[in-house]
Design an enzyme around this catalytic site. Structure first.
Site, PDB file in Angstrom:
ATOM      1  N   GLY A  86       5.186  -9.004 -13.023  1.00 19.91           N
ATOM      2  CA  GLY A  86       4.213  -8.020 -12.529  1.00 19.91           C
ATOM      3  C   GLY A  86       4.872  -6.772 -11.976  1.00 19.91           C
ATOM      4  O   GLY A  86       4.421  -5.651 -12.233  1.00 19.91           O
ATOM      5  N   CYS A  87       5.945  -6.960 -11.232  1.00 17.41           N
ATOM      6  CA  CYS A  87       6.635  -5.814 -10.613  1.00 17.41           C
ATOM      7  C   CYS A  87       7.333  -4.949 -11.656  1.00 17.41           C
ATOM      8  O   CYS A  87       7.361  -3.724 -11.530  1.00 17.41           O
ATOM      9  CB  CYS A  87       7.625  -6.303  -9.559  1.00 17.41           C
ATOM     10  SG  CYS A  87       6.803  -7.154  -8.198  1.00 17.41           S
TER      11      CYS A  87
END
Length: 152
Positions: free
Chosen positions: A45-46
């Site tokens: 996600g990051c």
């Protein structure tokens, strides 16, 4: 006490990817800024979020804004992450969670992970948007851009 829309972003310092001291007062209050807090370098996600900011970085700079990513990762981790994904914006190491606490960023995912929150501030350093969504990493970019467009 968590920062709210209408609050001024307080001054803070941190170490950036160059290993030098970043002093917020040299940017905040001088130009619009997007400060996004994320859990960890090199997680799916990051990475998606950072690459989305990278891919639209020119849209942010065209609006006169600076993008700043903040996590508790080390400077070495940020350097590797920024190099691997060609990130053109500032990453700050907040290993002591001082900045996260200053902003009042909540923990995400039932308190297990650091939260994912994006703050947009105008050229006076006044917060105009707070987008708090740990699961929708790439949704932060259009929200921030939309908020900046309303400022100009």
């Amino acid at each position: 006490m968590a920062l709210k829309v209408g609050d001024r972003i307080p001054n803070f310092t941190a170490i950036n990817t160059n290993g030098t001291v970043f002093e917020s007062q040299f940017i905040i209050g001088k130009k619009p800024v997007v400060i996004y807090f994320y859990p960890k370098d090199d997680t799916p996600g990051c990475t998606a979020q950072a690459c989305s900011f990278r891919d639209q970085y020119e849209d942010f700079t065209d609006l006169g804004a600076e993008v700043i990513g903040v996590s508790s990762d080390t400077v070495a981790s940020h350097q590797k992450f920024a190099k691997q994904h060609q990130l053109p914006f500032i990453l700050l190491s907040d290993s002591n969670k001082k900045i996260r606490n200053l902003f009042g960023v909540p923990s995400g995912l039932f308190g297990l992970l650091p939260g994912r929150v994006t703050y947009v501030a105008d050229k006076n350093g006044i917060i105009t948007l707070i987008f708090d969504n740990s699961l929708m990493a790439t949704k932060h970019i259009p929200k921030a851009l939309s908020s900046l467009k309303k400022l100009s």
